[in-house]
Write an enzyme that holds these catalytic residues in place. Structure first.
Site, PDB file in Angstrom:
ATOM      1  N   HIS A  52     -14.945 -40.843  18.029  1.00  0.00           N
ATOM      2  CA  HIS A  52     -16.003 -40.387  18.910  1.00  0.00           C
ATOM      3  C   HIS A  52     -15.459 -40.339  20.336  1.00  0.00           C
ATOM      4  CE1 HIS A  52     -19.618 -41.499  16.105  1.00  0.00           C
ATOM      5  NE2 HIS A  52     -18.753 -40.666  15.548  1.00  0.00           N
ATOM      6  N   GLU A  54     -16.255 -41.801  23.119  1.00  0.00           N
ATOM      7  CA  GLU A  54     -16.027 -43.068  23.807  1.00  0.00           C
ATOM      8  C   GLU A  54     -14.711 -43.706  23.363  1.00  0.00           C
ATOM      9  OE1 GLU A  54     -20.513 -42.986  22.742  1.00  0.00           O
ATOM     10  OE2 GLU A  54     -18.647 -42.037  22.081  1.00  0.00           O
ATOM     11  N   ALA A 159     -25.373  -6.325  21.543  1.00  0.00           N
ATOM     12  CA  ALA A 159     -24.758  -5.496  22.572  1.00  0.00           C
ATOM     13  C   ALA A 159     -25.404  -4.124  22.498  1.00  0.00           C
ATOM     14  CB  ALA A 159     -23.255  -5.395  22.358  1.00  0.00           C
ATOM     15  N   SER A 173     -20.335   2.209  16.992  1.00  0.00           N
ATOM     16  CA  SER A 173     -20.703   1.299  18.081  1.00  0.00           C
ATOM     17  C   SER A 173     -19.496   0.872  18.924  1.00  0.00           C
ATOM     18  CB  SER A 173     -21.378   0.050  17.504  1.00  0.00           C
ATOM     19  OG  SER A 173     -20.486  -0.657  16.656  1.00  0.00           O
ATOM     20  N   ARG A 189     -18.285 -17.098  19.538  1.00  0.00           N
ATOM     21  CA  ARG A 189     -17.888 -17.344  18.151  1.00  0.00           C
ATOM     22  C   ARG A 189     -17.200 -18.703  18.011  1.00  0.00           C
ATOM     23  NH1 ARG A 189     -15.320 -11.539  16.073  1.00  0.00           N
ATOM     24  NH2 ARG A 189     -17.293 -10.375  16.022  1.00  0.00           N
ATOM     25  N   THR A 201     -23.828  -3.531   9.012  1.00  0.00           N
ATOM     26  CA  THR A 201     -22.804  -3.698  10.046  1.00  0.00           C
ATOM     27  C   THR A 201     -21.423  -3.792   9.423  1.00  0.00           C
ATOM     28  OG1 THR A 201     -24.351  -4.801  11.557  1.00  0.00           O
ATOM     29  CG2 THR A 201     -22.010  -5.224  11.909  1.00  0.00           C
ATOM     30  N   ASP A 205     -18.740  -1.031  10.455  1.00  0.00           N
ATOM     31  CA  ASP A 205     -17.711  -1.453  11.409  1.00  0.00           C
ATOM     32  C   ASP A 205     -16.543  -2.208  10.795  1.00  0.00           C
ATOM     33  OD1 ASP A 205     -19.392  -0.376  13.309  1.00  0.00           O
ATOM     34  OD2 ASP A 205     -20.249  -2.303  13.914  1.00  0.00           O
ATOM     35  N   ARG A 212     -11.072 -14.772  18.086  1.00  0.00           N
ATOM     36  CA  ARG A 212      -9.676 -14.486  18.425  1.00  0.00           C
ATOM     37  C   ARG A 212      -9.442 -14.821  19.881  1.00  0.00           C
ATOM     38  NH1 ARG A 212      -7.389 -13.681  13.361  1.00  0.00           N
ATOM     39  NH2 ARG A 212      -8.372 -11.962  12.259  1.00  0.00           N
ATOM     40  N   GLY A 271     -26.932  -6.287  12.329  1.00  0.00           N
ATOM     41  CA  GLY A 271     -27.559  -5.207  13.079  1.00  0.00           C
ATOM     42  C   GLY A 271     -29.061  -5.296  13.219  1.00  0.00           C
TER      43      GLY A 271
END
Length: 337
Positions: A52, A54, A159, A173, A189, A201, A205, A212, A271
């Site tokens: 943790h 601490e 977007a 797009s 991300r 989508t 796409d 990345r 989408g």
């Protein structure tokens, strides 16, 4: 003293953010130890099962002659007080003889809530809580929802052009927003435990949905819908085993992500049909609208695939921040309650 506490707590919050996207099912936490207005050690929670914040901080403590009775440990979240995969942080704080502990937010986990602070007080440690509480609570918003409701926190990212279109009439797009906005999405991300999109989508796409660079992050990828080609990236790339294809109830899918995969934070990237479903069913906790200074026209694909809306039924949002990112604008908003 208050301004000093705020300054060091904001540094602890910065440290905690280094662990975002890595700690599930634990929250990101940061800590630093200050003696005589000098930071002598810093740490953060890197991954579930590891130290943790601490303990990570105090392991880095250099040899010092002075007592830690006059030192202050700043922690973004109440120190744990129970044995889990790691020992209680309260025991270590008391063992080190630290005289003062400053906390931003009390733990929302019922096993710990308030108990750690009481243990420290009973041991003679001065305890201050609620410092930078708004920023501290925002940091662990996904964990708070996860631990109190059993459901993940959902951020909906869209977007779109200035007239609300996410693609042209051919469903192209690339690219509505500029490179700076797209880099910001990579940061988002890296903070998330799962990236969700609709099957449309993926068909249009063929996105990888991977951050990345990843910087060690390995989010799940969730595709909602049917008729997904077998050769799309999410099914054949190096992270194919972290792709989940689901159809049906959004509630059941979100619940499965939390219960089976310890997903605290879902980033949905559209989408329009998936976005509408999440909004209409009330699953969106935070909106992130990237708005490009472009006009597409009436035959573009709208950011929400919903028709027949009436003013009486409109959903009101509350703006939380507006920021220019390159040539685009990022608007963050939440449902007005």
């Amino acid at each position: 003293m208050l301004n000093t506490d705020k300054k060091y707590m904001m540094r602890a919050i910065e440290l905690a953010k280094r662990g975002e996207g890595m700690t599930r099912p634990n929250p990101p936490v940061g800590a630093l130890l200050v003696l005589e207005d000098h930071v002598i050690a810093e740490g953060w929670h890197r991954k579930a099962g590891e130290d943790h914040a601490e303990r990570d901080c105090l392991k880095k403590l250099p040899p010092i002659a002075a007592s830690l009775k006059f030192a202050t440990l700043y922690v973004t979240l109440e120190p744990c007080s129970t044995h889990g995969r790691t020992p209680p942080c309260t025991d270590l704080i008391i063992e080190k003889g630290i005289g003062r502990v400053v906390v931003s937010v009390k733990d929302f986990n019922p096993k710990h809530a308030g108990r750690g602070l009481e243990i420290l007080k009973e041991a003679g440690v001065e305890v201050v809580d609620g410092i930078c509480a708004v920023a501290g609570r925002e940091l662990i918003a996904p964990f708070e929802k996860f631990i109190t409701t059993g459901m993940p926190y959902v951020t909906l990212k869209l977007a779109s052009t200035l007239d609300g279109k996410i693609a042209d009439c051919t469903r192209n797009s690339k690219w509505i927003t500029g490179s700076e906005a797209r880099e910001r999405v990579q940061e988002m991300r890296r903070r998330a435990d799962a990236i969700m999109v609709g099957a449309g989508t993926v068909r249009a796409d063929d996105p990888s949905l991977l951050p990345r660079p990843s910087n060690g992050r390995e989010p799940w990828r969730v595709v909602m819908g049917k008729n997904i080609p077998s050769d799309v990236k999410v099914l054949i790339d190096e992270a194919a085993e972290r792709t989940l294809v689901r159809d049906g109830s959004l509630e059941e899918v979100l619940k499965e992500l939390a219960e089976k995969y310890d997903v605290m934070h879902v980033l949905c990237e559209g989408g329009g049909r998936l976005a509408s479903g999440l909004v209409e069913e009330g699953w969106v906790d935070e909106f992130a609208f990237f708005i490009a200074p472009k006009l597409m026209g009436a035959d573009g694909i709208p950011n929400f695939a919903k028709k027949g809306g009436l003013m009486a039924d409109v959903q009101n949002l509350k703006f939380h921040s507006v920021e220019q990112v390159g040539n685009d604008i990022l608007i963050k908003a939440k449902v007005e309650k």
